[in-house]
Design an enzyme around this catalytic site. Structure first.
Site, PDB file in Angstrom:
ATOM      1  N   ASP A  13       0.855  -0.935  -0.178  1.00  0.00           N
ATOM      2  CA  ASP A  13      -0.334  -0.131  -0.085  1.00  0.00           C
ATOM      3  C   ASP A  13       0.859   0.994  -0.218  1.00  0.00           C
ATOM      4  O   ASP A  13       0.487   1.976   0.274  1.00  0.00           O
ATOM      5  CB  ASP A  13      -1.263  -0.161   1.272  1.00  0.00           C
ATOM      6  N   GLY A  17       0.466   1.416  -7.634  1.00  0.00           N
ATOM      7  CA  GLY A  17      -0.682   1.358  -8.371  1.00  0.00           C
ATOM      8  C   GLY A  17      -0.868   2.806  -8.797  1.00  0.00           C
ATOM      9  O   GLY A  17      -1.194   2.976 -10.579  1.00  0.00           O
ATOM     10  N   HIS A  42      -4.559  -2.177  -5.380  1.00  0.00           N
ATOM     11  CA  HIS A  42      -4.285  -0.502  -6.122  1.00  0.00           C
ATOM     12  C   HIS A  42      -5.353   0.563  -6.480  1.00  0.00           C
ATOM     13  O   HIS A  42      -5.848   0.105  -7.414  1.00  0.00           O
ATOM     14  CB  HIS A  42      -3.530  -0.950  -7.452  1.00  0.00           C
ATOM     15  N   ARG A 252      -9.674  -2.721   6.770  1.00  0.00           N
ATOM     16  CA  ARG A 252      -9.479  -2.807   7.939  1.00  0.00           C
ATOM     17  C   ARG A 252      -8.583  -1.495   7.726  1.00  0.00           C
ATOM     18  O   ARG A 252      -8.273  -0.748   6.771  1.00  0.00           O
ATOM     19  CB  ARG A 252      -8.590  -3.614   7.928  1.00  0.00           C
TER      20      ARG A 252
HETATM   21  P1  GTP Z   1      -0.915  -2.901  -2.776  1.00  0.00           P
HETATM   22  O1  GTP Z   1      -0.817  -3.570  -4.049  1.00  0.00           O
HETATM   23  O2  GTP Z   1      -1.836  -3.118  -2.573  1.00  0.00           O
HETATM   24  O3  GTP Z   1       0.477  -3.086  -1.974  1.00  0.00           O
HETATM   25  O4  GTP Z   1      -1.176  -1.644  -2.957  1.00  0.00           O
HETATM   26  P2  GTP Z   1      -0.281  -0.283  -3.584  1.00  0.00           P
HETATM   27  O5  GTP Z   1       0.647   0.234  -3.542  1.00  0.00           O
HETATM   28  O6  GTP Z   1      -0.761   0.452  -4.649  1.00  0.00           O
HETATM   29  O7  GTP Z   1      -1.638   1.309  -2.787  1.00  0.00           O
HETATM   30  P3  GTP Z   1      -3.150   1.663  -2.474  1.00  0.00           P
HETATM   31  O8  GTP Z   1      -3.865   1.927  -3.588  1.00  0.00           O
HETATM   32  O9  GTP Z   1      -3.818  -0.129  -1.720  1.00  0.00           O
HETATM   33  O10 GTP Z   1      -2.943   2.633  -1.447  1.00  0.00           O
HETATM   34  C1  GTP Z   1      -2.008   3.443  -1.180  1.00  0.00           C
HETATM   35  C2  GTP Z   1      -3.376   5.090  -0.871  1.00  0.00           C
HETATM   36  O11 GTP Z   1      -2.384   6.153  -1.135  1.00  0.00           O
HETATM   37  C3  GTP Z   1      -4.630   5.230  -2.447  1.00  0.00           C
HETATM   38  O12 GTP Z   1      -5.552   4.964  -1.363  1.00  0.00           O
HETATM   39  C4  GTP Z   1      -3.991   5.891  -2.825  1.00  0.00           C
HETATM   40  O13 GTP Z   1      -5.308   7.000  -3.631  1.00  0.00           O
HETATM   41  C5  GTP Z   1      -3.283   7.065  -2.288  1.00  0.00           C
HETATM   42  N1  GTP Z   1      -1.872   7.730  -2.773  1.00  0.00           N
HETATM   43  C6  GTP Z   1      -0.933   7.086  -3.890  1.00  0.00           C
HETATM   44  N2  GTP Z   1      -0.125   8.416  -3.431  1.00  0.00           N
HETATM   45  C7  GTP Z   1      -0.526   9.161  -2.465  1.00  0.00           C
HETATM   46  C8  GTP Z   1       0.100  10.561  -2.522  1.00  0.00           C
HETATM   47  O14 GTP Z   1       1.480  11.630  -3.368  1.00  0.00           O
HETATM   48  N3  GTP Z   1      -0.538  11.523  -2.121  1.00  0.00           N
HETATM   49  C9  GTP Z   1      -1.460  10.625  -1.137  1.00  0.00           C
HETATM   50  N4  GTP Z   1      -2.562  11.569  -0.731  1.00  0.00           N
HETATM   51  N5  GTP Z   1      -2.443   9.375  -1.235  1.00  0.00           N
HETATM   52  C10 GTP Z   1      -1.878   9.321  -2.063  1.00  0.00           C
HETATM   53  P1  IMP Z   2      -2.723 -13.007   2.961  1.00  0.00           P
HETATM   54  O1  IMP Z   2      -1.948 -12.671   1.148  1.00  0.00           O
HETATM   55  O2  IMP Z   2      -4.145 -12.800   1.979  1.00  0.00           O
HETATM   56  O3  IMP Z   2      -2.075 -14.332   2.329  1.00  0.00           O
HETATM   57  O4  IMP Z   2      -2.123 -11.579   3.683  1.00  0.00           O
HETATM   58  C1  IMP Z   2      -0.514 -12.262   4.616  1.00  0.00           C
HETATM   59  C2  IMP Z   2      -0.571 -11.281   4.780  1.00  0.00           C
HETATM   60  O5  IMP Z   2      -0.245  -9.879   3.531  1.00  0.00           O
HETATM   61  C3  IMP Z   2      -2.109 -10.018   5.571  1.00  0.00           C
HETATM   62  O6  IMP Z   2      -1.000  -9.968   6.815  1.00  0.00           O
HETATM   63  C4  IMP Z   2      -2.234  -8.980   4.924  1.00  0.00           C
HETATM   64  O7  IMP Z   2      -2.913  -8.118   5.491  1.00  0.00           O
HETATM   65  C5  IMP Z   2      -0.843  -8.777   3.758  1.00  0.00           C
HETATM   66  N1  IMP Z   2      -1.523  -8.296   2.624  1.00  0.00           N
HETATM   67  C6  IMP Z   2      -1.717  -9.309   1.350  1.00  0.00           C
HETATM   68  N2  IMP Z   2      -1.703  -8.509   0.663  1.00  0.00           N
HETATM   69  C7  IMP Z   2      -1.659  -6.836   0.889  1.00  0.00           C
HETATM   70  C8  IMP Z   2      -1.934  -6.013   0.295  1.00  0.00           C
HETATM   71  O8  IMP Z   2      -2.054  -6.034  -0.980  1.00  0.00           O
HETATM   72  N3  IMP Z   2      -1.349  -4.891   1.314  1.00  0.00           N
HETATM   73  C9  IMP Z   2      -0.992  -4.987   2.485  1.00  0.00           C
HETATM   74  N4  IMP Z   2      -0.776  -5.964   3.516  1.00  0.00           N
HETATM   75  C10 IMP Z   2      -1.560  -6.761   2.239  1.00  0.00           C
HETATM   76 MG    MG Z   3      -3.294  -1.531  -1.911  1.00  0.00          MG
END
Ligand code: GTP
Ligand code: IMP
Ligand code: MG
Length: 337
Positions: A13, A17, A42, A252
C-alpha cells in the site's frame, strides 16, 4: 526503461498503483504485466474516477498499453472479468495460460482456518490456499477456464519479444518487500516472494533484462494484518497525524509508523533498487498537496527527501503529492536525473 520493475519497499500500500499508472501515461509504455493476486488492491485516481484494481494492471490508464497477467499470478476469474468490463480493456488484456485459479473452496479455507484468518490476519481472498494447491500440483490453470479463452497468451514470450524490439515494459509488483514469504517478517507474510527478482520470475524474464528497479516507499509505514511494526503509533496518534487509511481489499484500518530508514535500506538491498519513489509527501507536509515542481516544495519537505536520498544512496526520481495520477513531481522530467 525499457524494462522497469516496480515493487513496494515496506508492507504494501505504498501507492504502487498510482506510480505505475503515471509511468504508463508519461512514458507511453508498450506493455504492463501484473503479478500476484487479488489480495492486493491498487488505487488509481484517474479522470475523476477512483479505481480499486485487484487484477488489472494499473497501467490501463494509457490506452495503447498491452495489459498482461503473469504466469505466476493467481486469478479470481469473476474479479478479473469484472475489471476488464470496468476498464473496457477487452481488446488489450492477455492472461498467461499457466496462471493459476483461485476457487471458492480456497476462499472459504482462507476465511475459516484460524491460523490464516486470525493468527496471520490474511485478506481472506483465498490466495495462500490457492498457492498451496499449486505447489501440490492440483490447481486449475487459466487455460482450463472457458471464459478466459479469448485472452489466453504466452506472457513470457510476448514480454521477451517486446524487449528484443526495444519496447517499454513495466512489471507491476504487489504487496511489498517485508511481506515476502522468504525475506519478510515470517510467518506474518503473504504466500509468495514479492521482491523484484521474484516478480520477474513470475513473468518469465531473466535478471539480465532488467534496466530499472523502482522501489516505492510511502512517507510513513503502514501495515495491515498481524506481525511486527517498529515504532508503531497508537490509533489516537495516527488520527492526530492524519494518517488514517483503510485497506483497499478488506476495509481494515491500516496500522502506521513513521518512515523507517532501516527498513528502507534493507529494501534497497533486497531489490537492487536503481530508483526510488516517495509517495504521500502531502500527508506529512500538507502544504505540499498537489505540487508538481520540486522547487515549489517547502524547505522542510525538500530536506525530508534529501535526507532519505543521502542515506539510501539511490536517486529519488518520483515524489507523490496527492492521490490523482498527475499529482507527482517527476525529477527525471526536471532533468535532475
Ligand atoms: P498494494 O499492491 O495492495 O500494496 O497497494 P498499492 O501500493 O497500489 O497502494 P494502495 O493503492 O492500496 O494504497 C495507497 C493509497 O494512497 C491509495 O489510497 C492512493 O490513492 C493513495 N496515494 C498514492 N499516492 C499518494 C500521494 O502521493 N498522496 C496521497 N495523498 N495519496 C496517495
Ligand atoms: P494474504 O496475502 O491474504 O495471505 O495475507 C497475508 C498478510 O499479507 C496479511 O497480513 C495481509 O494483511 C497482508 N497483505 C496481503 N496483501 C496485501 C496488500 O496488498 N497490501 C497490504 N497488505 C497485504
Ligand atoms: Mg493496496
Amino acid at each position: 526503461m525499457p524494462l522497469t520493475v516496480v515493487v513496494g519497499g515496506f508492507f504494501g500500500d505504498e501507492g504502487k498503483g498510482k506510480i505505475v499508472s503515471y509511468l504508463a501515461l508519461k512514458d507511453k509504455i508498450d506493455i504492463a504485466v501484473r503479478t500476484g493476486s487479488v489480495n492486493a488492491g491498487h488505487t488509481v485516481v484517474w479522470n475523476n474516477n477512483t479505481y480499486k484494481l485487484r487484477m488489472m494492471p494499473s497501467a490501463f490508464t494509457y490506452e495503447k498499453a498491452r495489459l498482461l497477467i503473469a504466469a505466476g499470478a493467481n486469478i479470481n476469474v469473476k474479479i478479473l472479468l469484472e475489471e476488464i468490463e470496468l476498464t473496457k480493456t477487452h481488446n488489450r488484456i492477455g492472461v498467461d495460460a499457466q496462471a493459476s485459479i483461485i476457487e471458492e473452496h480456497h476462499i472459504q479455507e482462507d476465511k475459516t482456518d484460524t491460523h490464516l484468518s486470525k493468527n496471520i490476519g490474511t485478506t481472506g481472498q483465498g490466495v495462500g490456499p490457492a498457492i498451496a494447491d499449486r505447489v501440490r500440483r492440483r490447481s486449475k490453470l487459466a487455460r482450463d477456464i472457458p471464459e478466459l479463452k479469448p485472452y489466453i497468451t504466452d506472457v513470457a514470450l510476448e514480454v521477451n519479444r517486446a524487449l528484443e524490439d526495444g519496447k517499454k515494459v513495466i512489471i507491476e509488483g504487489t504487496q511489498a518487500t517485508f511481506l515476502s514469504l522468504y525475506h519478510g517478517t515470517y510467518p506474518y507474510v503473504t504466500g509468495r516472494d514479492t521482491i523484484a527478482s521474484a516478480v520477474c520470475s513470475e513473468v518469465g524474464v531473466g535478471p539480465k533484462k532488467v534496466d530499472e528497479v523502482l522501489v516505492v516507499f510511502k512517507s510513513y509505514v503502514t501495515r495491515v494484518g498481524e506481525g511486527p511494526l517498529e515504532n508503531e503509533l497508537t490509533p489516537e496518534e495516527i488520527e492526530k497525524r492524519g494518517w488514517i487509511e483503510r485497506a483497499t481489499v478488506t476495509g481494515r484500518i491500516r496500522r502506521a509508523a513513521p518512515f523507517n530508514i532501516e527498513y528502507a535500506k534493507r529494501a534497497v538491498m533486497l531489490n537492487s533498487a536503481t530508483q526510488i519513489a516517495i509517495t504521500k509527501l502531502d500527508s506529512i507536509f500538507p502544504e505540499c498537496r498537489g505540487i508538481r515542481r520540486y522547487q515549489d516544495l517547502t524547505k522542510e519537505a525538500k530536506q525530508f527527501i534529501r535526507e532519505i536520498e543521502e542515506q539510501l544512496k539511490v536517486p529519488i526520481t518520483l515524489i507523490g503529492t496527492g492521490p490523482e495520477v498527475y499529482d507527482i513531481i517527476d525529477l527525471r522530467e526536471e532533468g535532475v536525473y
